[in-house]
Design a protein around this motif. Structure first.
Motif, PDB file in Angstrom:
ATOM      1  N   THR A 280     -12.690  13.314  20.503  1.00  0.00           N
ATOM      2  CA  THR A 280     -12.448  11.895  20.761  1.00  0.00           C
ATOM      3  C   THR A 280     -11.330  11.324  19.912  1.00  0.00           C
ATOM      4  O   THR A 280     -10.664  10.387  20.323  1.00  0.00           O
ATOM      5  CB  THR A 280     -13.732  11.088  20.490  1.00  0.00           C
ATOM      6  N   ILE A 281     -11.131  11.849  18.716  1.00  0.00           N
ATOM      7  CA  ILE A 281     -10.075  11.321  17.850  1.00  0.00           C
ATOM      8  C   ILE A 281      -9.372  12.460  17.127  1.00  0.00           C
ATOM      9  O   ILE A 281      -9.967  13.502  16.862  1.00  0.00           O
ATOM     10  CB  ILE A 281     -10.640  10.335  16.805  1.00  0.00           C
ATOM     11  N   PRO A 282      -8.086  12.273  16.813  1.00  0.00           N
ATOM     12  CA  PRO A 282      -7.367  13.299  16.036  1.00  0.00           C
ATOM     13  C   PRO A 282      -7.873  13.349  14.605  1.00  0.00           C
ATOM     14  O   PRO A 282      -8.348  12.353  14.060  1.00  0.00           O
ATOM     15  CB  PRO A 282      -5.912  12.825  16.101  1.00  0.00           C
ATOM     16  N   ARG A 283      -7.762  14.535  14.013  1.00  0.00           N
ATOM     17  CA  ARG A 283      -8.138  14.717  12.616  1.00  0.00           C
ATOM     18  C   ARG A 283      -6.902  15.104  11.821  1.00  0.00           C
ATOM     19  O   ARG A 283      -6.050  15.840  12.303  1.00  0.00           O
ATOM     20  CB  ARG A 283      -9.207  15.801  12.482  1.00  0.00           C
ATOM     21  N   ILE A 284      -6.838  14.604  10.617  1.00  0.00           N
ATOM     22  CA  ILE A 284      -5.735  14.941   9.720  1.00  0.00           C
ATOM     23  C   ILE A 284      -6.321  15.653   8.504  1.00  0.00           C
ATOM     24  O   ILE A 284      -7.100  15.070   7.748  1.00  0.00           O
ATOM     25  CB  ILE A 284      -4.953  13.695   9.286  1.00  0.00           C
ATOM     26  N   GLN A 285      -5.956  16.943   8.349  1.00  0.00           N
ATOM     27  CA  GLN A 285      -6.370  17.691   7.164  1.00  0.00           C
ATOM     28  C   GLN A 285      -5.356  17.349   6.070  1.00  0.00           C
ATOM     29  O   GLN A 285      -4.249  17.866   6.040  1.00  0.00           O
ATOM     30  CB  GLN A 285      -6.378  19.197   7.462  1.00  0.00           C
ATOM     31  N   CYS A 286      -5.756  16.429   5.184  1.00  0.00           N
ATOM     32  CA  CYS A 286      -4.801  15.760   4.292  1.00  0.00           C
ATOM     33  C   CYS A 286      -4.288  16.654   3.173  1.00  0.00           C
ATOM     34  O   CYS A 286      -5.058  17.256   2.425  1.00  0.00           O
ATOM     35  CB  CYS A 286      -5.455  14.512   3.716  1.00  0.00           C
ATOM     36  N   LEU A 287      -2.959  16.721   3.070  1.00  0.00           N
ATOM     37  CA  LEU A 287      -2.296  17.409   1.966  1.00  0.00           C
ATOM     38  C   LEU A 287      -2.065  16.460   0.794  1.00  0.00           C
ATOM     39  O   LEU A 287      -2.320  16.778  -0.357  1.00  0.00           O
ATOM     40  CB  LEU A 287      -0.952  17.971   2.425  1.00  0.00           C
ATOM     41  N   THR A 288      -1.559  15.274   1.103  1.00  0.00           N
ATOM     42  CA  THR A 288      -1.256  14.299   0.068  1.00  0.00           C
ATOM     43  C   THR A 288      -1.322  12.899   0.657  1.00  0.00           C
ATOM     44  O   THR A 288      -1.411  12.729   1.885  1.00  0.00           O
ATOM     45  CB  THR A 288       0.130  14.566  -0.561  1.00  0.00           C
ATOM     46  N   PHE A 289      -1.245  11.891  -0.188  1.00  0.00           N
ATOM     47  CA  PHE A 289      -1.399  10.507   0.264  1.00  0.00           C
ATOM     48  C   PHE A 289      -0.774   9.575  -0.763  1.00  0.00           C
ATOM     49  O   PHE A 289      -0.480   9.971  -1.896  1.00  0.00           O
ATOM     50  CB  PHE A 289      -2.883  10.167   0.443  1.00  0.00           C
ATOM     51  N   LYS A 290      -0.571   8.322  -0.357  1.00  0.00           N
ATOM     52  CA  LYS A 290      -0.124   7.299  -1.315  1.00  0.00           C
ATOM     53  C   LYS A 290      -0.660   5.941  -0.873  1.00  0.00           C
ATOM     54  O   LYS A 290      -0.723   5.649   0.330  1.00  0.00           O
ATOM     55  CB  LYS A 290       1.404   7.262  -1.432  1.00  0.00           C
ATOM     56  N   PRO A 291      -1.086   5.112  -1.816  1.00  0.00           N
ATOM     57  CA  PRO A 291      -1.584   3.778  -1.467  1.00  0.00           C
ATOM     58  C   PRO A 291      -0.438   2.877  -1.027  1.00  0.00           C
ATOM     59  O   PRO A 291       0.684   2.988  -1.527  1.00  0.00           O
ATOM     60  CB  PRO A 291      -2.223   3.280  -2.774  1.00  0.00           C
ATOM     61  N   ILE A 292      -0.729   1.975  -0.095  1.00  0.00           N
ATOM     62  CA  ILE A 292       0.270   1.025   0.400  1.00  0.00           C
ATOM     63  C   ILE A 292      -0.220  -0.379   0.059  1.00  0.00           C
ATOM     64  O   ILE A 292      -1.187  -0.871   0.635  1.00  0.00           O
ATOM     65  CB  ILE A 292       0.461   1.148   1.928  1.00  0.00           C
ATOM     66  N   SER A 293       0.426  -1.016  -0.888  1.00  0.00           N
ATOM     67  CA  SER A 293       0.031  -2.373  -1.274  1.00  0.00           C
ATOM     68  C   SER A 293       0.796  -3.427  -0.477  1.00  0.00           C
ATOM     69  O   SER A 293       0.325  -4.551  -0.311  1.00  0.00           O
ATOM     70  CB  SER A 293       0.267  -2.588  -2.768  1.00  0.00           C
ATOM     71  N   GLU A 294       1.967  -3.080   0.035  1.00  0.00           N
ATOM     72  CA  GLU A 294       2.789  -4.028   0.789  1.00  0.00           C
ATOM     73  C   GLU A 294       3.469  -3.287   1.937  1.00  0.00           C
ATOM     74  O   GLU A 294       4.144  -2.283   1.719  1.00  0.00           O
ATOM     75  CB  GLU A 294       3.820  -4.684  -0.125  1.00  0.00           C
ATOM     76  N   LEU A 295       3.273  -3.784   3.168  1.00  0.00           N
ATOM     77  CA  LEU A 295       3.847  -3.116   4.337  1.00  0.00           C
ATOM     78  C   LEU A 295       5.367  -3.266   4.390  1.00  0.00           C
ATOM     79  O   LEU A 295       6.058  -2.417   4.934  1.00  0.00           O
ATOM     80  CB  LEU A 295       3.233  -3.668   5.632  1.00  0.00           C
ATOM     81  N   LEU A 296       5.876  -4.358   3.829  1.00  0.00           N
ATOM     82  CA  LEU A 296       7.321  -4.577   3.822  1.00  0.00           C
ATOM     83  C   LEU A 296       7.914  -3.853   2.621  1.00  0.00           C
ATOM     84  O   LEU A 296       7.783  -4.297   1.477  1.00  0.00           O
ATOM     85  CB  LEU A 296       7.641  -6.074   3.759  1.00  0.00           C
ATOM     86  N   THR A 297       8.544  -2.710   2.874  1.00  0.00           N
ATOM     87  CA  THR A 297       9.054  -1.881   1.771  1.00  0.00           C
ATOM     88  C   THR A 297      10.401  -2.375   1.262  1.00  0.00           C
ATOM     89  O   THR A 297      10.722  -2.230   0.088  1.00  0.00           O
ATOM     90  CB  THR A 297       9.188  -0.421   2.220  1.00  0.00           C
ATOM     91  N   ASN A 298      11.203  -2.970   2.140  1.00  0.00           N
ATOM     92  CA  ASN A 298      12.512  -3.471   1.716  1.00  0.00           C
ATOM     93  C   ASN A 298      12.452  -4.992   1.640  1.00  0.00           C
ATOM     94  O   ASN A 298      12.614  -5.682   2.634  1.00  0.00           O
ATOM     95  CB  ASN A 298      13.593  -3.028   2.709  1.00  0.00           C
ATOM     96  N   ASN A 299      12.158  -5.519   0.445  1.00  0.00           N
ATOM     97  CA  ASN A 299      12.032  -6.978   0.300  1.00  0.00           C
ATOM     98  C   ASN A 299      13.153  -7.555  -0.557  1.00  0.00           C
ATOM     99  O   ASN A 299      12.954  -8.475  -1.340  1.00  0.00           O
ATOM    100  CB  ASN A 299      10.664  -7.343  -0.287  1.00  0.00           C
ATOM    101  N   ARG A 300      14.331  -7.007  -0.393  1.00  0.00           N
ATOM    102  CA  ARG A 300      15.485  -7.485  -1.161  1.00  0.00           C
ATOM    103  C   ARG A 300      15.992  -8.801  -0.573  1.00  0.00           C
ATOM    104  O   ARG A 300      16.199  -8.935   0.636  1.00  0.00           O
ATOM    105  CB  ARG A 300      16.590  -6.431  -1.118  1.00  0.00           C
ATOM    106  N   VAL A 301      16.179  -9.792  -1.449  1.00  0.00           N
ATOM    107  CA  VAL A 301      16.687 -11.106  -1.028  1.00  0.00           C
ATOM    108  C   VAL A 301      18.166 -11.189  -1.393  1.00  0.00           C
ATOM    109  O   VAL A 301      18.532 -11.079  -2.561  1.00  0.00           O
ATOM    110  CB  VAL A 301      15.902 -12.244  -1.713  1.00  0.00           C
ATOM    111  N   ASN A 302      18.989 -11.372  -0.374  1.00  0.00           N
ATOM    112  CA  ASN A 302      20.441 -11.425  -0.593  1.00  0.00           C
ATOM    113  C   ASN A 302      20.968 -12.855  -0.685  1.00  0.00           C
ATOM    114  O   ASN A 302      22.075 -13.096  -1.140  1.00  0.00           O
ATOM    115  CB  ASN A 302      21.169 -10.692   0.543  1.00  0.00           C
ATOM    116  N   GLU A 303      20.172 -13.811  -0.234  1.00  0.00           N
ATOM    117  CA  GLU A 303      20.611 -15.205  -0.201  1.00  0.00           C
ATOM    118  C   GLU A 303      20.173 -15.931  -1.478  1.00  0.00           C
ATOM    119  O   GLU A 303      19.238 -15.497  -2.161  1.00  0.00           O
ATOM    120  CB  GLU A 303      19.998 -15.888   1.035  1.00  0.00           C
ATOM    121  N   ASP A 304      20.833 -17.030  -1.774  1.00  0.00           N
ATOM    122  CA  ASP A 304      20.447 -17.853  -2.913  1.00  0.00           C
ATOM    123  C   ASP A 304      18.996 -18.313  -2.744  1.00  0.00           C
ATOM    124  O   ASP A 304      18.616 -18.865  -1.704  1.00  0.00           O
ATOM    125  CB  ASP A 304      21.366 -19.074  -3.001  1.00  0.00           C
TER     126      ASP A 304
END
Length: 574
Positions: A280-304
């Motif tokens: 019914t669902i795919p399985r992932i035999q996990c090798l490694t992982f990392k926590p995600i605290s913020e979905l927006l990875t590129n949050n650079r502000v170029n404007e004043d």
């Protein structure tokens, strides 16, 4: 020399033949004396993976972006999702002897595999080395907005599409990039009244459909992503994985062929828990992982920063009839987050009740449109008698199936919740409805959700910034109650055309400002306490919760203006 060859495994080979890479590393480790098979990364699999990919996993196909049917079983994949349920550990034969028809014995491993792959005429001998793994149900991040998901797709296609050598995918990627360049110069038109009505109807329809697949998708599956059963190997500290945390997992994709267990909803392993079947669902035999605290990875502000913040407040004000004060408080709500808990208080949370005395239909649809365009995770829920009585807001443990059935309020931290109480009409609340009001109220004010474990409720702390839109004072106690003072016709609504570049800057401003962390010094804290004591002497209405409000607003104002202050200090030093 053999070790050097193993270290030079290419990305393509890792992606297409992960089992072969693991087996080679496993066989190479046979020469190590006194090897502890249960130790962390005993065969240097994770080390080899890290040396090959580093921290950039964009080359690996993503199940968030690719259909499961298009990815060969046994390939290396990645998946970003929220931990919805955690099962009991299961045990398996990690190392065993494979015996050929000629009675030749070869050591093999079942690590990162779902089942034994026994060739015809071969057999297994000996008890082998037992190992453990932790199965978890991982679902697509609830409330992830479409633009955030499209960002993930674009970053994935740019690399994994090329590595998979799929001309069709590469052509699609090229067209996507071209269209993206064209869109950056275009403007996003404001919503017209007819579009607003349609948006409102779509949201209501989505919420009414909640429960049809409520076991895993309480708020619908807006991006058509799969849920996955992720299996964690090695001895990872149990506190690493918590319900509702967001992670990105990398592992080997396995799936029981359709037809193998079509009539079986659950698998029962001899030495493990009851877990959903692979058919019914795919399985992932996990090798490694990392926590995600913020979905927006590129949050650079170029404007004043100062100019950008002013434009953002104007944009928000346009969604609430031009009320600048309401816009300021909405921005504070978007930047709020719980940074610590004292007794029952979630310090840092800033729930907001917006009270609109006149036509509210455009406020709701305009704010929905605003939040879905500038936030990574946003959910809008109409509060009606029917929804309160019929929907499951709190997760519920089913001990028969050993599953945690999710609820509407099982969300990852940082998800923005927008409740529309203006849809509420007179009616009778059932016992479930009354419990729903209590559950929602606890989240709004105390930032906690009760999970139903049949014999008892267990509190789970959360960090869900919430805005309630109502005609009068809300059913749910909020930290701030604010009547909207309309400066323009409510029919105007969201009337500010924006470029994608401008939207991107707004998103980055919110993401970077919300992530700012700081500590109030002892001198400042004492000064604030003295001010509170003085105010309390002069005004009997000043209470403990008033002080909490002041502290919260002071912290939020620092987040609100801190980037501007830092920018000005940098210019002064320069």
């Amino acid at each position: 020399k053999q070790h050097h060859n193993l270290q030079s495994n290419s990305m393509d080979r890792w992606i297409s033949e992960p089992y072969s890479v693991v087996d080679e590393l496993f066989q190479a480790s046979r020469n190590v004396e006194n090897l502890d098979e249960r130790a962390e990364d005993p065969w240097k699999v994770i080390k080899n993976f890290t040396e090959t990919f580093g921290n950039d996993w964009n080359d690996i196909p993503s199940l968030n972006c690719e259909s499961v049917e298009k990815i060969p079983m046994g390939s290396l994949v990645r998946f970003r999702g929220m931990i919805q349920d955690i099962f009991d550990p299961e045990y398996f034969m990690g190392v065993y002897h494979e015996v050929s028809p000629s009675n030749q014995k070869t050591l093999k491993t079942l690590k990162y595999c779902e089942d034994f792959n026994i060739k015809e005429g071969y057999s297994i001998e000996g008890e082998g080395t037992m190992m453990g793994r932790l199965p978890m149900m991982v679902v697509p991040v609830p409330g992830e907005t479409r633009w955030s998901h499209e960002n993930l797709i674009s970053s994935s296609r740019r690399r994994s599409g090329e590595n998979l050598s799929n001309p069709l995918r590469n052509a699609k990627r090229k067209n996507t990039e071209n269209s993206k360049e064209e869109m950056e110069e275009d403007e996003i038109e404001p919503l017209k009244p007819s579009q607003k009505q349609k948006t409102q109807e779509n949201i209501a329809e989505k919420v009414q459909n909640i429960g049809k697949d409520a076991a895993d998708y309480p708020l619908g599956n807006r991006n058509n992503e799969p849920k996955c059963l992720v299996k964690i190997y090695d001895e990872i500290p149990p506190e690493t994985f918590k319900l509702n945390s967001v992670f990105e997992f990398v592992g080997v994709l396995t799936l029981t062929p359709l037809g193998a267990n079509d009539n079986t909803e659950m698998d029962v392993d001899e030495m493990g828990p009851v877990v959903p079947s692979g058919s019914t669902i795919p399985r992932i035999q996990c090798l490694t992982f990392k926590p995600i605290s913020e979905l927006l990875t590129n949050n650079r502000v170029n404007e004043d920063f100062s100019s950008l913040r002013k434009k953002l407040v104007q944009l928000i004000a346009a969604s609430v009839g031009g009320d600048d004060l309401a816009a300021e408080y909405i921005l504070l709500n978007l930047l709020s987050r719980v940074h610590r808990r004292t007794d029952n208080l979630a310090v840092g949370a800033c729930s907001l009740n917006l009270q609109c005395k006149m036509d509210h239909s455009n406020y709701y649809s305009s704010l929905c449109s605003l939040f879905s365009n500038i936030l990574t995770k946003s959910i809008a829920i109409p509060i009606t008698i029917q929804n309160l009585n019929e929907l499951a807001y709190k997760p519920r443990k089913d001990y028969q199936s050993q599953r945690l059935h999710t609820g509407v309020l099982q969300l990852s931290n940082g998800t923005h919740l927008f409740l529309d109480e203006t849809a509420l009409e007179a009616g009778q609340l059932t016992a479930n409805g009354l419990d729903a009001v209590k559950t929602i109220g606890n989240l709004v004010m105390w930032q906690k959700v009760d999970y139903d474990f049949q014999f008892q409720n267990i509190e789970f702390p959360c960090d869900i910034p919430t805005i309630v839109l109502s005609n009068a004072k809300s059913l749910f106690s909020c930290l701030i109650d604010l009547p909207i003072q309309t400066q323009q016709s409510a029919e105007n609504g969201f009337q500010v055309p924006l470029s994608l570049i401008q939207l991107s800057q707004f998103r980055s401003f919110i993401s970077s400002s919300r992530g700012i962390d700081f500590k109030i010094g002892e001198e400042v804290e004492k000064s604030m306490q003295d001010s509170f004591v003085s105010a309390r002497k002069n005004d009997a209405n000043v209470r403990q919760d008033t002080f909490h409000l002041w502290i919260t607003l002071a912290r939020l104002q620092v987040r609100n203006f801190f980037p501007i202050l830092i920018n000005n200090l940098t210019e002064m030093k320069g």
